[in-house]
Design a protein around this motif. Sequence first.
Motif, PDB file in Angstrom:
ATOM      1  N   ILE A  78       0.703  -1.202  -0.147  1.00  0.00           N
ATOM      2  CA  ILE A  78      -0.166  -0.295  -0.061  1.00  0.00           C
ATOM      3  C   ILE A  78       0.999   1.248  -0.008  1.00  0.00           C
ATOM      4  O   ILE A  78       1.655   1.440   0.833  1.00  0.00           O
ATOM      5  N   THR A  79       0.712   2.137  -1.088  1.00  0.00           N
ATOM      6  CA  THR A  79       1.440   3.384  -1.149  1.00  0.00           C
ATOM      7  C   THR A  79       0.487   4.423  -1.033  1.00  0.00           C
ATOM      8  O   THR A  79      -0.468   4.647  -1.913  1.00  0.00           O
ATOM      9  N   GLU A  80       0.852   5.331  -0.179  1.00  0.00           N
ATOM     10  CA  GLU A  80      -0.077   6.469  -0.027  1.00  0.00           C
ATOM     11  C   GLU A  80       0.596   7.722  -0.979  1.00  0.00           C
ATOM     12  O   GLU A  80       1.725   7.906  -0.682  1.00  0.00           O
ATOM     13  N   PHE A  81      -0.174   8.565  -1.554  1.00  0.00           N
ATOM     14  CA  PHE A  81       0.186   9.529  -1.938  1.00  0.00           C
ATOM     15  C   PHE A  81      -0.644  10.742  -2.121  1.00  0.00           C
ATOM     16  O   PHE A  81      -2.010  10.556  -1.834  1.00  0.00           O
ATOM     17  N   LEU A  82      -0.194  11.921  -2.466  1.00  0.00           N
ATOM     18  CA  LEU A  82      -1.271  13.058  -2.464  1.00  0.00           C
ATOM     19  C   LEU A  82      -1.501  13.293  -3.940  1.00  0.00           C
ATOM     20  O   LEU A  82      -0.555  13.978  -4.693  1.00  0.00           O
ATOM     21  N   ALA A  83      -2.756  13.311  -4.522  1.00  0.00           N
ATOM     22  CA  ALA A  83      -3.260  13.599  -5.886  1.00  0.00           C
ATOM     23  C   ALA A  83      -3.350  15.055  -6.149  1.00  0.00           C
ATOM     24  O   ALA A  83      -4.549  15.353  -6.039  1.00  0.00           O
ATOM     25  N   THR A  84      -2.297  15.556  -6.308  1.00  0.00           N
ATOM     26  CA  THR A  84      -2.537  17.253  -6.439  1.00  0.00           C
ATOM     27  C   THR A  84      -2.484  17.597  -7.869  1.00  0.00           C
ATOM     28  O   THR A  84      -3.051  18.735  -8.080  1.00  0.00           O
ATOM     29  N   LYS A  85      -2.546  16.757  -8.784  1.00  0.00           N
ATOM     30  CA  LYS A  85      -2.770  17.077 -10.295  1.00  0.00           C
ATOM     31  C   LYS A  85      -3.643  15.694 -10.595  1.00  0.00           C
ATOM     32  O   LYS A  85      -3.113  14.570 -10.550  1.00  0.00           O
ATOM     33  N   THR A  86      -4.798  15.998 -11.394  1.00  0.00           N
ATOM     34  CA  THR A  86      -5.662  15.046 -11.757  1.00  0.00           C
ATOM     35  C   THR A  86      -6.247  15.342 -13.257  1.00  0.00           C
ATOM     36  O   THR A  86      -6.188  16.578 -13.428  1.00  0.00           O
ATOM     37  N   ASP A  88      -9.644  16.005 -15.271  1.00  0.00           N
ATOM     38  CA  ASP A  88     -10.977  16.764 -14.853  1.00  0.00           C
ATOM     39  C   ASP A  88     -12.030  15.674 -14.431  1.00  0.00           C
ATOM     40  O   ASP A  88     -12.327  15.915 -13.498  1.00  0.00           O
ATOM     41  N   ALA A  89     -11.730  14.432 -15.230  1.00  0.00           N
ATOM     42  CA  ALA A  89     -12.632  13.395 -14.623  1.00  0.00           C
ATOM     43  C   ALA A  89     -12.447  13.269 -13.052  1.00  0.00           C
ATOM     44  O   ALA A  89     -13.412  12.828 -12.187  1.00  0.00           O
ATOM     45  N   LEU A  90     -11.114  13.246 -12.614  1.00  0.00           N
ATOM     46  CA  LEU A  90     -10.863  12.929 -11.139  1.00  0.00           C
ATOM     47  C   LEU A  90     -10.664  14.014 -10.379  1.00  0.00           C
ATOM     48  O   LEU A  90     -10.417  13.822  -9.023  1.00  0.00           O
ATOM     49  N   ALA A  91     -11.053  15.352 -10.885  1.00  0.00           N
ATOM     50  CA  ALA A  91     -10.977  16.541 -10.008  1.00  0.00           C
ATOM     51  C   ALA A  91     -11.637  16.404  -8.509  1.00  0.00           C
ATOM     52  O   ALA A  91     -10.945  17.043  -7.709  1.00  0.00           O
ATOM     53  N   PRO A  92     -12.583  15.739  -8.256  1.00  0.00           N
ATOM     54  CA  PRO A  92     -13.165  15.660  -6.805  1.00  0.00           C
ATOM     55  C   PRO A  92     -12.323  15.100  -5.942  1.00  0.00           C
ATOM     56  O   PRO A  92     -12.428  15.315  -4.867  1.00  0.00           O
ATOM     57  N   TYR A  93     -11.320  14.440  -6.579  1.00  0.00           N
ATOM     58  CA  TYR A  93     -10.157  13.455  -5.671  1.00  0.00           C
ATOM     59  C   TYR A  93      -8.944  14.241  -5.480  1.00  0.00           C
ATOM     60  O   TYR A  93      -8.165  13.990  -5.042  1.00  0.00           O
ATOM     61  N   ARG A  94      -8.854  15.515  -6.221  1.00  0.00           N
ATOM     62  CA  ARG A  94      -7.477  16.293  -5.915  1.00  0.00           C
ATOM     63  C   ARG A  94      -7.414  16.851  -4.444  1.00  0.00           C
ATOM     64  O   ARG A  94      -8.410  16.962  -3.861  1.00  0.00           O
ATOM     65  N   GLN A  95      -6.133  16.453  -4.172  1.00  0.00           N
ATOM     66  CA  GLN A  95      -5.629  16.957  -2.841  1.00  0.00           C
ATOM     67  C   GLN A  95      -4.680  18.262  -2.765  1.00  0.00           C
ATOM     68  O   GLN A  95      -4.223  18.457  -3.807  1.00  0.00           O
ATOM     69  N   GLN A  96      -4.617  18.687  -1.606  1.00  0.00           N
ATOM     70  CA  GLN A  96      -3.781  19.984  -1.463  1.00  0.00           C
ATOM     71  C   GLN A  96      -2.682  19.535  -0.729  1.00  0.00           C
ATOM     72  O   GLN A  96      -2.700  18.571   0.214  1.00  0.00           O
ATOM     73  N   LEU A  97      -1.358  20.261  -0.994  1.00  0.00           N
ATOM     74  CA  LEU A  97      -0.408  19.864   0.027  1.00  0.00           C
ATOM     75  C   LEU A  97      -0.262  20.391   1.400  1.00  0.00           C
ATOM     76  O   LEU A  97      -1.220  21.530   1.313  1.00  0.00           O
ATOM     77  N   PRO A  98      -0.089  19.562   2.144  1.00  0.00           N
ATOM     78  CA  PRO A  98      -0.099  20.239   3.834  1.00  0.00           C
ATOM     79  C   PRO A  98       0.477  21.677   3.657  1.00  0.00           C
ATOM     80  O   PRO A  98       1.530  21.963   3.116  1.00  0.00           O
ATOM     81  N   GLY A  99      -0.164  22.585   4.395  1.00  0.00           N
ATOM     82  CA  GLY A  99       0.306  24.116   4.539  1.00  0.00           C
ATOM     83  C   GLY A  99       1.419  24.213   5.611  1.00  0.00           C
ATOM     84  O   GLY A  99       2.134  24.822   5.709  1.00  0.00           O
TER      85      GLY A  99
END
Length: 99
Positions: A78-86, A88-99
Amino acid sequence: MFVLELTYTAPVEHVDALMPEHISWLDAQYAAGVFIASGRKNPRDGGVILAVGDDRAEIERIAASDPFAAHEVCAYRITEFLATKTSDALAPYRQQLPG
């Protein structure tokens, strides 16, 4: 977001015998909104699942409930990652980098 990589640890005949249970398990995770893509690897030595969530322990629990895992015919990585770029179809799953 998580990438779940399955690697078969048993002959493919054992995997195939559990396939109907595995597909039901996949369907339940899709219905719950956890899985957004999945499929076999090529060559056929396992599979890959793309899962959404923020709680690694919950994703690990879900993976452990897979009939393939319960019957020890596969191992999970299992690999966790931040999906910061997707797309358009996956836009609801886009994540922000921690501030």
